[in-house]
Design a protein around this motif. Structure first.
Motif, mmCIF file in Angstrom:
data_model
loop_
_atom_site.group_PDB
_atom_site.id
_atom_site.type_symbol
_atom_site.label_atom_id
_atom_site.label_comp_id
_atom_site.label_asym_id
_atom_site.label_seq_id
_atom_site.Cartn_x
_atom_site.Cartn_y
_atom_site.Cartn_z
ATOM 1 N N UNK A 169 0.825 -1.201 0.000
ATOM 2 C CA UNK A 169 0.000 0.000 0.000
ATOM 3 C C UNK A 169 0.865 1.260 0.000
ATOM 4 N N UNK A 170 1.936 1.250 0.790
ATOM 5 C CA UNK A 170 2.834 2.405 0.836
ATOM 6 C C UNK A 170 3.473 2.648 -0.530
ATOM 7 N N UNK A 209 9.061 -4.522 3.867
ATOM 8 C CA UNK A 209 10.038 -4.152 2.845
ATOM 9 C C UNK A 209 9.825 -4.978 1.580
ATOM 10 N N UNK A 210 9.536 -6.275 1.744
ATOM 11 C CA UNK A 210 9.322 -7.153 0.581
ATOM 12 C C UNK A 210 8.095 -6.700 -0.216
ATOM 13 N N UNK A 211 7.006 -6.380 0.495
ATOM 14 C CA UNK A 211 5.809 -5.913 -0.186
ATOM 15 C C UNK A 211 6.032 -4.586 -0.886
ATOM 16 N N UNK A 227 -4.614 -3.155 7.300
ATOM 17 C CA UNK A 227 -4.188 -1.835 7.781
ATOM 18 C C UNK A 227 -5.117 -0.751 7.248
ATOM 19 N N UNK A 228 -5.354 0.289 8.035
ATOM 20 C CA UNK A 228 -6.199 1.402 7.625
ATOM 21 C C UNK A 228 -5.338 2.536 7.084
ATOM 22 N N UNK A 229 -5.730 3.095 5.939
ATOM 23 C CA UNK A 229 -5.031 4.260 5.394
ATOM 24 C C UNK A 229 -5.678 5.520 5.960
ATOM 25 N N UNK A 270 -0.658 18.580 5.206
ATOM 26 C CA UNK A 270 -0.201 17.978 3.960
ATOM 27 C C UNK A 270 1.284 17.694 3.915
ATOM 28 N N UNK A 271 1.955 17.769 5.054
ATOM 29 C CA UNK A 271 3.386 17.481 5.080
ATOM 30 C C UNK A 271 3.664 15.984 5.132
ATOM 31 N N UNK A 272 2.664 15.204 5.545
ATOM 32 C CA UNK A 272 2.702 13.739 5.456
ATOM 33 C C UNK A 272 1.544 13.315 4.579
ATOM 34 N N UNK A 273 1.826 12.567 3.549
ATOM 35 C CA UNK A 273 0.793 12.161 2.587
ATOM 36 C C UNK A 273 -0.272 11.299 3.236
ATOM 37 N N UNK A 274 0.146 10.294 3.988
ATOM 38 C CA UNK A 274 -0.787 9.362 4.635
ATOM 39 C C UNK A 274 -0.029 8.552 5.667
ATOM 40 N N UNK A 275 -0.773 7.921 6.563
ATOM 41 C CA UNK A 275 -0.162 6.986 7.502
ATOM 42 C C UNK A 275 -0.936 5.676 7.459
ATOM 43 N N UNK A 276 -0.240 4.573 7.639
ATOM 44 C CA UNK A 276 -0.851 3.241 7.621
ATOM 45 C C UNK A 276 -1.022 2.779 9.060
#
Length: 367
Positions: free
Chosen positions: A178-179, A209-211, A335-337, A296-302
């Motif tokens: 997702x990231x 990291x693999x994903x 995980x929630x975006x 808007x300094x962080x696009x999103x968090x998981x």
């Protein structure tokens, strides 16, 4: 339609199917004396009605007190404080009159685990909820406790080749994917991206990291992935690594911070005047992160839903200890975006206790 706000019992299932209570009890507990067809009908009806086993009654039937321990790191508190809160909430249910719960803490993943488990071994718990760190180092610990009769439940990560009875965690591979997809959608030009990770000997971090790498290769071949940075959950190391990375010639246009240890990286970028100029996807949710998402300094968090992880880990471990058939629970949470647009929906998930990262960084920054 049955009102699922009320507790559904065996009598309700028996009444709905017009069979005896004994038949329902045998089917639910996988005992002999009931046909496979009837068992299937009972299980299906139980699911439709929202039946949940009365664990308190089962504990009373066993006529013994069950002891459970949670052996978890103190840091990162952003994640592990709400996880512990979830465990406490599950333990506070009526069943808690039959179950004792104790917590053992160690500084952080990779530091102090052996000592914490040494204390747990002496207490002879029926079950232990724990974070499996370095999988090779944890295998003998899990094996020793399992042979002593302790049911070992992984939380937040997994140790798949060990003797653990189950695991509860967010889906790590999907989190990484997702990231990568978010950054692929944001960054249309050729450039670099980087991942700040915890210790990659832990399955959770390795799978993220693999994903991330797999999805980036397919969806964004124009983006190059730089070598992963293992901060080992140390704020000072993460801060130093971030400054070095962003001052390098091939600095990245996108970052994935795959642990809750994100504030040191964000502080380093802010000091360099680059916060808001780099596309950033973080992990989990806490007060310091909220204004950065709003601006808007962080696009999103998981959001890995640590409270839910803790609650489910306790409930599933207890159910395992009380069941006759010993089915092993393996649950992977989606995980929630969290974006700026839906941030308000997650206000209840923000932990109250906050880590004072400034105090940890100040000596290095002043020096």
């Amino acid at each position: 339609m049955h009102d699922t706000s009320d507790q559904v019992g065996i009598k309700d299932i028996a009444r709905a199917l017009k069979v005896s209570i004994g038949t329902v009890d045998r089917a639910l507990h996988n005992r002999s004396g009931v046909s496979e067809h009837t068992k299937a009908r009972v299980l299906q009806r139980a699911a439709e009605l929202g039946y949940r086993p009365n664990l308190a009654a089962q504990a009373l039937k066993l006529n013994r007190r069950i002891s459970i321990a949670a052996v978890l790191p103190k840091e990162i508190s952003y994640f592990f404080d709400p996880l512990r809160a979830g465990i406490r909430t599950a333990a506070a249910a009526p069943i808690s009159t039959q179950v004792s719960l104790e917590f053992h803490e160690y500084p952080r993943a990779g530091v102090g685990e052996e000592e914490a488990f040494a204390h747990a071994v002496q207490r002879h718990y029926d079950g232990i909820i724990f974070l499996p760190g370095n999988m090779r180092r944890f295998d003998p610990i899990i094996r020793k406790l399992t042979r002593a009769g302790t049911a070992m439940m992984c939380v937040s990560s997994d140790a798949p080749n060990s003797d653990r009875i189950g695991s509860i965690a967010a889906h790590s591979y999907v989190s990484g994917s997702m990231a990568a997809e978010l950054l692929a959608l944001r960054l249309g030009k050729r450039g670099n991206v980087a991942v700040f990770s915890g210790e990659l000997s832990m399955m959770d971090h390795a799978e993220k990291l693999r994903g991330f790498a797999a999805t980036l290769a397919v969806q964004a071949p124009h983006l190059s992935l730089l070598p992963a940075l293992e901060s080992h959950e140390r704020p000072k190391d993460a801060y130093r690594q971030a400054r070095q990375l962003m001052q390098a010639r091939n600095r990245p246009e996108g970052l994935y911070l795959s642990t809750a240890n994100s504030m040191p990286v964000l502080q380093a970028l802010d000091e360099l005047g680059m916060l808001g100029k780099v596309s950033i996807v973080t992990t989990d949710l806490y007060h310091e992160l909220v204004p950065l998402i709003e601006l808007g300094k962080v696009l999103a968090t998981l959001h890995q839903r640590p409270f839910t992880q803790g609650k489910l880990a306790f409930e599933q471990l207890l159910a395992y200890l009380l069941r006759d058939d010993k089915r092993q629970p393996f649950i992977r949470l989606a995980p929630h975006i969290v974006f700026r647009s839906n941030l308000s929906l997650f206000s209840g998930d923000i932990p109250e206790r906050q880590e004072d990262i400034e105090s940890e960084l100040r000596p290095r920054r002043e020096g």
